[in-house]
Design an enzyme around this catalytic site. Structure first.
Site, PDB file in Angstrom:
ATOM      1  N   SER A  71       6.579   4.138   5.918  1.00 32.50           N
ATOM      2  CA  SER A  71       7.388   2.969   5.529  1.00 32.50           C
ATOM      3  C   SER A  71       7.404   3.487   4.057  1.00 32.50           C
ATOM      4  CB  SER A  71       6.698   1.774   5.688  1.00 32.50           C
ATOM      5  OG  SER A  71       5.328   1.719   4.774  1.00 32.50           O
ATOM      6  N   ILE A  82       7.723   4.598   0.187  1.00 33.20           N
ATOM      7  CA  ILE A  82       7.988   5.750  -0.504  1.00 33.20           C
ATOM      8  C   ILE A  82       7.745   7.026   0.310  1.00 33.20           C
ATOM      9  CG2 ILE A  82       7.212   7.217  -2.251  1.00 33.20           C
ATOM     10  CD1 ILE A  82       6.431   4.817  -3.790  1.00 33.20           C
ATOM     11  N   SER A 103       0.197   5.508  -9.817  1.00 33.08           N
ATOM     12  CA  SER A 103       0.645   4.027 -10.282  1.00 33.08           C
ATOM     13  C   SER A 103       0.569   4.098 -11.826  1.00 33.08           C
ATOM     14  CB  SER A 103       0.231   3.053  -9.591  1.00 33.08           C
ATOM     15  OG  SER A 103       0.536   1.707  -9.972  1.00 33.08           O
ATOM     16  N   TYR A 119      -7.411  -0.880  -7.969  1.00 30.92           N
ATOM     17  CA  TYR A 119      -6.619   0.249  -7.515  1.00 30.92           C
ATOM     18  C   TYR A 119      -6.110   0.773  -8.665  1.00 30.92           C
ATOM     19  CZ  TYR A 119      -1.939   1.622  -5.613  1.00 30.92           C
ATOM     20  OH  TYR A 119      -1.195   2.460  -5.241  1.00 30.92           O
ATOM     21  N   LYS A 131      -6.356   4.815  -9.444  1.00 29.28           N
ATOM     22  CA  LYS A 131      -5.292   5.623  -9.811  1.00 29.28           C
ATOM     23  C   LYS A 131      -5.614   6.385 -11.224  1.00 29.28           C
ATOM     24  CE  LYS A 131      -2.737   4.729  -6.271  1.00 29.28           C
ATOM     25  NZ  LYS A 131      -2.172   5.540  -5.442  1.00 29.28           N
ATOM     26  N   THR A 137       8.381  -2.224  -1.695  1.00 26.43           N
ATOM     27  CA  THR A 137       7.966  -1.658  -0.457  1.00 26.43           C
ATOM     28  C   THR A 137       6.977  -2.732   0.195  1.00 26.43           C
ATOM     29  OG1 THR A 137       5.716  -0.870  -1.502  1.00 26.43           O
ATOM     30  CG2 THR A 137       7.577   0.760  -1.748  1.00 26.43           C
TER      31      THR A 137
END
Length: 309
Positions: A50, A52, A165, A191, A195, A224
């Site tokens: 799904s 990207i 990100s 998160y 990154k 997304t």
């Protein structure tokens, strides 16, 4: 400082990460960079069912590349594979079921893959995980950290690309709290920390493994399922400005297939097919060489713990 970082990040995002920003940047893209045949070349894409990852798989499959989809959910993976085959006519698309948060199983998968397949030209680390609360895997590692920050570098790999990100711009590398054991657990900020770790890892791995070309990239703000599920308020308020998965995947594909990207230095951070900086001005998010070396040492130690013997 965190308030400044967040404000600077949002202002940067509104000018650089949106759909309109992509359309503006794309005016300088060189079309022939992606006019390539990928027959005989193999690409592994994590999280390829799904968003990207799927858009990346579609673009590479259209050019004849062999695709290895690494996904967690078998039904969704097989459904995506069927769509890819139907849309591209490329049947060299293979599904591998793996939960990337299970460190030992990742190593076992890598070893089994090397025994079965003699070549892998490009690894695209696209899968990511934003946890709503702290949880650990069977090995005691925080699941988001295990998914986002641990790594395996295959000896036959030529190119490794990591989808990062822009959130990492608000985070400084925290060597003493890599797995977010201390302080309040904020899934979005954890998160972003992962990154940041990815960006530092890419820079360091490029120095350690000069035979492999490493890149890390920011796809912009993309519409997304992962963004909708993990950040519903952001998704709802920004939906009309978010990039399509294909727009988010553009730089991934460019890094994976073009000679222009291959000629760039290894270990750099990209946005819209251009090398960009990894820090906001005056944000004090730089880390020392010693801290960066400690990150790699810590990850190497973890890798050795779970590596099959």
């Amino acid at each position: 400082m965190s308030l400044y970082r967040n404000l600077a990040w949002f202002l940067k995002g509104m000018t650089e990460f949106t759909r309109n920003a992509f359309l503006s940047a794309s005016k300088r893209f060189v079309e022939k960079d992606l006019e390539v045949s990928l027959a005989g070349r193999s690409f592994m894409i994590t999280g390829a069912n799904s968003g990207i990852g799927k858009a990346t798989a579609m673009a590479i499959a259209r050019r004849g590349g062999t695709i290895h989809m690494v996904c967690r959910n078998k039904d969704k993976a097989e459904e995506a594979r069927a769509e890819l085959v139907k849309e591209t006519g490329n049947k060299e698309i293979y599904v591998h079921i793996l939960d990337l948060s299970e460190t030992k199983k990742v190593w076992e998968f890598a070893e089994a893959f090397k025994r079965k397949y003699k070549t892998l030209n490009v690894l695209i680390n696209n899968a990511g995980s934003i946890m709503s609360q702290r949880d650990v895997n069977a090995e005691g590692l925080e699941k988001g950290f295990a998914t986002n920050s641990t790594y395996i570098t295959a000896s036959f790999l030529l190119v490794q690309i990591t989808v990062s990100s822009g959130g990492m711009l608000v985070q400084k590398l925290r060597i003493g709290n890599l797995q977010s054991e201390r302080g309040r657990y904020d899934g979005t900020m954890v998160y972003a920390q992962h990154k940041r770790q990815q960006v530092v890892m890419t820079e360091q791995l490029a120095k350690i493994h000069p035979s492999i070309h490493f890149s890390v990239m920011h796809p912009g703000w993309v519409n997304t399922p992962a963004v909708a599920n993990a950040m519903p308020d952001f998704h709802r308020s920004m939906k009309d400005s978010l990039r399509t998965p294909e727009q988010g995947a553009d730089t991934v594909v460019w890094l994976a297939v073009s000679e222009a990207a291959a000629a760039k230095p290894s270990g750099r951070f990209y946005q819209d097919r251009r090398m960009v900086g990894t820090h906001l001005p005056l944000a004090w998010t730089h880390s020392s060489p010693l801290e960066e070396q400690k990150l790699i040492s810590a990850l190497d130690d973890l890798a050795k713990m779970f590596q099959p013997h």
